[in-house]
Design an enzyme around this catalytic site. Structure first.
Site, PDB file in Angstrom:
ATOM      1  N   LYS A 169     -21.355 -33.462 -27.726  1.00  0.00           N
ATOM      2  CA  LYS A 169     -21.364 -32.054 -27.134  1.00  0.00           C
ATOM      3  C   LYS A 169     -22.419 -31.101 -27.247  1.00  0.00           C
ATOM      4  O   LYS A 169     -22.045 -30.586 -27.753  1.00  0.00           O
ATOM      5  CB  LYS A 169     -20.123 -31.640 -26.102  1.00  0.00           C
ATOM      6  CG  LYS A 169     -20.579 -31.183 -24.522  1.00  0.00           C
ATOM      7  CD  LYS A 169     -20.938 -29.539 -25.267  1.00  0.00           C
ATOM      8  CE  LYS A 169     -21.321 -29.213 -23.491  1.00  0.00           C
ATOM      9  NZ  LYS A 169     -21.501 -27.835 -24.338  1.00  0.00           N
ATOM     10  N   GLU A 244     -15.391 -26.640 -37.935  1.00  0.00           N
ATOM     11  CA  GLU A 244     -15.559 -26.031 -39.349  1.00  0.00           C
ATOM     12  C   GLU A 244     -15.933 -24.137 -38.572  1.00  0.00           C
ATOM     13  O   GLU A 244     -17.126 -23.994 -37.194  1.00  0.00           O
ATOM     14  CB  GLU A 244     -17.102 -26.103 -39.743  1.00  0.00           C
ATOM     15  CG  GLU A 244     -17.453 -25.406 -40.746  1.00  0.00           C
ATOM     16  CD  GLU A 244     -18.612 -24.279 -40.078  1.00  0.00           C
ATOM     17  OE1 GLU A 244     -18.836 -23.528 -40.016  1.00  0.00           O
ATOM     18  OE2 GLU A 244     -20.246 -24.762 -39.760  1.00  0.00           O
ATOM     19  N   CYS A 278     -22.458 -18.481 -39.722  1.00  0.00           N
ATOM     20  CA  CYS A 278     -21.303 -19.208 -40.280  1.00  0.00           C
ATOM     21  C   CYS A 278     -21.002 -18.613 -41.211  1.00  0.00           C
ATOM     22  O   CYS A 278     -19.916 -18.234 -42.097  1.00  0.00           O
ATOM     23  CB  CYS A 278     -20.181 -20.800 -39.633  1.00  0.00           C
ATOM     24  SG  CYS A 278     -21.475 -21.300 -40.635  1.00  0.00           S
ATOM     25  N   GLU A 378     -16.193 -10.656 -37.245  1.00  0.00           N
ATOM     26  CA  GLU A 378     -17.102 -11.676 -37.384  1.00  0.00           C
ATOM     27  C   GLU A 378     -18.385 -10.747 -37.207  1.00  0.00           C
ATOM     28  O   GLU A 378     -18.281 -10.705 -35.760  1.00  0.00           O
ATOM     29  CB  GLU A 378     -17.056 -13.483 -37.106  1.00  0.00           C
ATOM     30  CG  GLU A 378     -18.455 -13.800 -37.599  1.00  0.00           C
ATOM     31  CD  GLU A 378     -17.989 -15.847 -37.652  1.00  0.00           C
ATOM     32  OE1 GLU A 378     -18.056 -16.123 -37.884  1.00  0.00           O
ATOM     33  OE2 GLU A 378     -17.231 -15.795 -36.572  1.00  0.00           O
TER      34      GLU A 378
END
Length: 474
Positions: A169, A244, A278, A378
């Protein structure tokens, strides 16, 4: 189109998803917008293919993956162009991503031939103990938009090498890249059902994955918040999971470092993909004695970066993925300046002639402090805050984020210090004088809220295997 059981098909709802270029806001294309039923059909197809695929020899699995890699090579230019059109990164970065994409398939084509068991010494002379390595089963993979090609093969290549059928997906922002990946896979003549593609609403499709007992493994790359939600859902059917998740990478520069190399590395790490990775640098810590020199040199190089459409070969910084990303980076900058940060370059939305995209200037903020939002949240954008530190012990304590633990970077010429930093930084990945450590043969993943499990190398293959203990009395 969806790809289910070896065939291209429309969504059961006949709905489509329109994809827009974030640089121009022009339509890139349309793709079928799948439903929960489509996901369930894909799960069924994968389950029916499992017995056939896992019985294939290691050599047969390897040969298929090698053919898949060659089909990807034939389409490498087309895939790279689509990555840039769908999510905006400069074309040279997209070309690099496609090379990484293929390298995962190449690597696992070889690793498919290296799945070994063990013979364990028994406790009595009339017994033999064996440990077999077997595929975990049907695997569902949910992939992100920021690396729309590489994150697919980093999941499906080891899954297929281990003998696990997969359902992918992809992110709704970048499904057309996924379609090209599956066109290459289809051209490799797979067993029907071993790899399936379902695009559509995340909640519906992920619910189908988590509710099904046929899905024995769930692998996800994305935000920590979504990862936690998926892990809760996977608990009901006790799936094996690999996550992750988010990161908040420190980039530490000691006064004995090669200053030019450290500055160039910081530019590359922070501003690759406009800061939308990331493992991008989030916090730059520079030892006090060289802090001003580093900041001036770094800001000078950042100010020269060219903003524009990723298809323009002169572009260094492409657009952010959407307008919401602009809002987030603007909020973090406003907070940092209110708390005493000094804006050295950038700091606002960029206007690019003849484009209506979500562009933002690459930004450097000096004199950053630990109480700023950017120090905790973040940052998926082109903002580089610079902090200063006095001692090694101090910077380790500050660099070890309370929540995240994905990647960290350290620049020093002191070998002993490098060893200490390698051991003391609480991160799954550490780059020592290396701003881009990611490679197909090494384990990628984090600790703490940055995830569980690893992708890449022999470690990534193990994620799709389970041990079976056999005790024989003779």
């Amino acid at each position: 189109m969806l790809y289910i059981n070896g065939k291209w098909t429309d969504s059961s709802s006949n709905e489509t998803l329109t994809v827009y270029n974030p640089a121009t806001q022009e339509e890139v294309g349309k793709i079928a917008y799948g439903t929960k039923k489509d996901a369930e059909d894909a799960i069924k197809a994968a389950d029916e293919a499992f017995e056939k695929w896992k019985r294939k020899t290691a050599g047969e699995k390897s040969a298929f993956l090698s053919t898949f890699a060659n089909e990807l090579r034939k389409r490498s230019d087309e895939i790279a162009n689509m990555i840039t059109r769908e999510m905006g990164k400069p074309l040279r970065e997209s070309i690099g991503e496609v090379k990484l994409t293929i390298s995962y398939v190449d690597w696992y084509a070889e690793e498919a031939k290296r799945i070994y068991g063990d013979t364990v010494p028994a406790s009595s002379a009339d017994k033999r103990i064996l440990v077999l390595q077997e595929p975990v089963g049907v695997t569902a993979a949910i992939t992100p938009w920021n690396f729309p090609a590489a994150m697919i093969t980093r999941k499906i290549a080891p899954a297929l090498a281990a003998g696990c059928p997969v359902i992918v997906k992809p992110a709704s922002s970048t499904p057309l890249t996924a379609k090209l990946i599956f066109e290459a896979l289809d051209a490799a003549n797979p067993i029907e059902g071993i790899a399936n593609l379902v695009t559509g609403p995340s909640s519906e499709i992920s619910d189908a994955f988590n509710e099904s007992f046929l899905v024995r493994k769930l692998t996800f790359t994305g935000s920590t918040e979504v990862g936690k939600h998926l892990m809760r859902g996977a608990a009901d059917t006790v799936k094996k999971v690999a996550m992750e998740l988010g990161g908040h990478a420190p980039y530490i520069v000691f006064d004995d470092a090669d200053l030019e190399a450290a500055v160039d590395g910081a530019v590359a790490s922070k501003f690759r993909n406009a800061g939308q990775t990331c493992v991008c640098t989030n916090r730059i810590y520079v030892q006090e004695s060289i802090a001003d020199k580093f900041a001036d040199l770094f800001a000078s190089k950042v100010s020269e970066m060219v903003i524009g459409d990723g298809l323009d070969e002169k572009t260094d910084i492409g657009p952010l993925i959407n307008k919401g990303a602009l809002t987030k980076v603007t909020s973090q900058i406003d907070d940092a300046l209110e708390r005493g940060g000094k804006l050295m370059t950038g700091g606002k939305e960029a206007e690019v002639d003849n484009y209506n995209g979500s562009f933002f200037e690459p930004t450097v903020i000096n004199y950053a402090t630990d109480d700023m939002n950017i120090s905790r949240e973040e940052t998926f954008g082109p903002i580089a805050p610079i902090y200063t530190f006095k001692t090694e012990e101090e910077v380790v304590n500050r660099a070890n984020h309370f929540e995240y633990g994905l990647a960290a970077y350290c620049f020093t010429s002191d070998f002993s210090r490098a060893i200490r930093m390698m051991e003391n930084l609480e991160y799954g990945i550490v780059g020592l004088n290396d701003d881009m450590p990611t490679t197909a043969q090494a384990p990628f993943g984090g600790v703490k809220a940055s995830g569980v499990g690893r992708e890449g190398g022999k470690y990534g293959l193990q994620e799709y295997l389970v041990e079976k203990f056999v005790s024989m009395k003779i």
